[in-house]
Design a protein around this motif. Structure first.
Motif, mmCIF file in Angstrom:
data_model
loop_
_atom_site.group_PDB
_atom_site.id
_atom_site.type_symbol
_atom_site.label_atom_id
_atom_site.label_comp_id
_atom_site.label_asym_id
_atom_site.label_seq_id
_atom_site.Cartn_x
_atom_site.Cartn_y
_atom_site.Cartn_z
ATOM 1 N N PHE A 232 0.976 -1.594 0.413
ATOM 2 C CA PHE A 232 -0.056 -0.435 0.090
ATOM 3 C C PHE A 232 0.920 1.327 -0.471
ATOM 4 O O PHE A 232 1.589 1.278 1.611
ATOM 5 C CB PHE A 232 -0.893 -0.295 1.303
ATOM 6 C CG PHE A 232 -2.101 0.918 1.350
ATOM 7 C CD1 PHE A 232 -3.334 0.697 0.491
ATOM 8 C CD2 PHE A 232 -2.606 2.285 2.038
ATOM 9 C CE1 PHE A 232 -4.110 1.057 0.483
ATOM 10 C CE2 PHE A 232 -3.157 2.872 1.656
ATOM 11 C CZ PHE A 232 -4.003 2.479 1.295
ATOM 12 N N GLU A 233 0.424 1.499 -1.095
ATOM 13 C CA GLU A 233 1.336 3.184 -1.098
ATOM 14 C C GLU A 233 0.706 4.120 -1.088
ATOM 15 O O GLU A 233 -0.547 4.996 -1.007
ATOM 16 C CB GLU A 233 2.258 3.495 -2.613
ATOM 17 C CG GLU A 233 3.051 2.322 -2.158
ATOM 18 C CD GLU A 233 3.495 2.283 -4.185
ATOM 19 O OE1 GLU A 233 3.147 2.831 -4.817
ATOM 20 O OE2 GLU A 233 4.341 1.066 -4.658
ATOM 21 N N ASN B 10 0.275 7.107 -3.011
ATOM 22 C CA ASN B 10 -0.497 7.233 -4.619
ATOM 23 C C ASN B 10 -1.716 6.597 -4.135
ATOM 24 O O ASN B 10 -2.989 6.998 -4.472
ATOM 25 C CB ASN B 10 0.444 6.610 -5.603
ATOM 26 C CG ASN B 10 1.474 7.236 -6.144
ATOM 27 O OD1 ASN B 10 0.963 9.104 -5.868
ATOM 28 N ND2 ASN B 10 2.190 7.816 -6.713
ATOM 29 N N HIS B 11 -1.579 5.376 -3.358
ATOM 30 C CA HIS B 11 -2.909 4.495 -3.270
ATOM 31 C C HIS B 11 -4.547 5.582 -2.659
ATOM 32 O O HIS B 11 -5.041 5.566 -2.831
ATOM 33 C CB HIS B 11 -3.341 3.241 -2.696
ATOM 34 C CG HIS B 11 -2.056 2.522 -4.023
ATOM 35 N ND1 HIS B 11 -1.286 1.456 -3.286
ATOM 36 C CD2 HIS B 11 -2.135 2.456 -5.145
ATOM 37 C CE1 HIS B 11 -0.412 1.085 -3.889
ATOM 38 N NE2 HIS B 11 -1.385 1.488 -4.734
ATOM 39 N N TYR C 174 -4.979 8.532 -5.257
ATOM 40 C CA TYR C 174 -6.319 7.946 -5.458
ATOM 41 C C TYR C 174 -7.675 7.828 -5.474
ATOM 42 O O TYR C 174 -8.876 8.253 -5.675
ATOM 43 C CB TYR C 174 -6.020 6.232 -6.519
ATOM 44 C CG TYR C 174 -4.911 5.864 -6.588
ATOM 45 C CD1 TYR C 174 -4.019 7.459 -6.856
ATOM 46 C CD2 TYR C 174 -4.414 5.139 -7.287
ATOM 47 C CE1 TYR C 174 -3.083 7.578 -8.322
ATOM 48 C CE2 TYR C 174 -3.443 4.260 -7.964
ATOM 49 C CZ TYR C 174 -2.817 5.728 -8.467
ATOM 50 O OH TYR C 174 -1.247 5.590 -9.541
ATOM 51 N N ILE C 175 -7.937 7.328 -3.745
ATOM 52 C CA ILE C 175 -9.162 7.037 -3.078
ATOM 53 C C ILE C 175 -9.875 8.914 -3.164
ATOM 54 O O ILE C 175 -11.134 8.756 -3.394
ATOM 55 C CB ILE C 175 -8.655 6.113 -1.918
ATOM 56 C CG1 ILE C 175 -8.814 4.906 -2.583
ATOM 57 C CG2 ILE C 175 -10.403 6.484 -1.162
ATOM 58 C CD1 ILE C 175 -8.428 3.814 -1.173
ATOM 59 N N LEU D 224 -6.591 3.562 -13.079
ATOM 60 C CA LEU D 224 -7.057 4.163 -11.446
ATOM 61 C C LEU D 224 -8.329 2.720 -11.226
ATOM 62 O O LEU D 224 -7.842 2.119 -10.326
ATOM 63 C CB LEU D 224 -7.938 5.431 -11.774
ATOM 64 C CG LEU D 224 -8.659 5.620 -10.388
ATOM 65 C CD1 LEU D 224 -7.962 5.822 -9.190
ATOM 66 C CD2 LEU D 224 -9.057 6.927 -10.608
ATOM 67 N N SER E 122 -6.252 -0.125 -10.310
ATOM 68 C CA SER E 122 -5.141 -0.197 -9.111
ATOM 69 C C SER E 122 -6.738 -0.127 -7.776
ATOM 70 O O SER E 122 -6.391 -0.756 -6.719
ATOM 71 C CB SER E 122 -4.743 1.284 -8.248
ATOM 72 O OG SER E 122 -3.936 1.434 -9.894
ATOM 73 N N ILE E 123 -7.929 0.449 -7.667
ATOM 74 C CA ILE E 123 -9.022 0.144 -6.407
ATOM 75 C C ILE E 123 -9.345 -1.087 -6.324
ATOM 76 O O ILE E 123 -9.171 -1.655 -5.319
ATOM 77 C CB ILE E 123 -10.401 0.775 -6.818
ATOM 78 C CG1 ILE E 123 -9.492 2.206 -7.035
ATOM 79 C CG2 ILE E 123 -10.722 0.711 -6.124
ATOM 80 C CD1 ILE E 123 -8.855 2.976 -5.919
ATOM 81 N N ILE F 38 -6.660 -3.511 -4.949
ATOM 82 C CA ILE F 38 -6.463 -2.763 -3.321
ATOM 83 C C ILE F 38 -7.555 -3.999 -2.535
ATOM 84 O O ILE F 38 -7.234 -4.278 -1.671
ATOM 85 C CB ILE F 38 -6.049 -1.454 -2.899
ATOM 86 C CG1 ILE F 38 -5.527 -0.384 -3.003
ATOM 87 C CG2 ILE F 38 -6.323 -0.724 -1.825
ATOM 88 C CD1 ILE F 38 -5.050 0.429 -4.124
#
Length: 148
Positions: free
Chosen positions: A3-4, A6-7, A10-11, A35, A38-39, A42
């Motif tokens: 988990f970064e 940037n995540h 994004y959220i 995007l 990525s979601i 996660i």
């Protein structure tokens, strides 16, 4: 997958764009498919549902998502503080103190320190002129560098 930061961004972008993934992707300069992927990664990696969905469209934060999002906002605030502090420290001038008995700097180093400071703007030099005993004391206390 780790988990970064940037995540979290994004959220945040998705929430701030009323759960419109296309608008969020545009705002953070990535593609909408990237995007969405990525979601989904996660959520599947951590076995959580951050968003509620209606026919595959994001429509809100889930209960888990509300808890996580509040934590994420705190993390983003701390992250921004860290970035600001790093930026300040990187541009904050350093000070080097030299100690010498009277007239030594004028005789030995005319113009040297001025040239040094012009090529190294984040390092400032201070020359302390005093008697030998006081200069030696400050040197031993590691308050300055001794010139002789």
């Amino acid at each position: 997958m780790s988990f970064e930061i940037n995540h979290i961004k994004y959220i945040q972008a998705i929430v701030e764009n009323d759960f419109n993934v296309t608008a969020a992707a545009h705002k953070i300069h990535i593609s909408q498919p990237a995007l969405s992927k990525s979601i989904n990664l996660i959520e599947s990696e951590y076995h959580v549902h951050i968003f509620t969905r209606d026919k595959h469209r994001l429509v809100g934060l889930s209960q888990q998502g509300k808890i996580l999002y509040a934590m994420m906002l705190d993390i983003l605030e701390k992250y921004e503080e860290l970035e600001n502090e790093l930026h300040q420290l990187g541009t904050e001038p350093s000070l080097i103190k030299f100690g010498a008995i009277a007239s030594t700097p004028q005789i030995l180093f005319p113009g040297l320190f001025i040239d040094f400071e012009s090529t190294h703007p984040y390092i400032h030099i201070e020359i302390i002129e005093d008697g030998g005993v006081n200069i030696l004391h400050d040197f031993l206390q590691k308050n300055l560098i001794l010139l002789y």
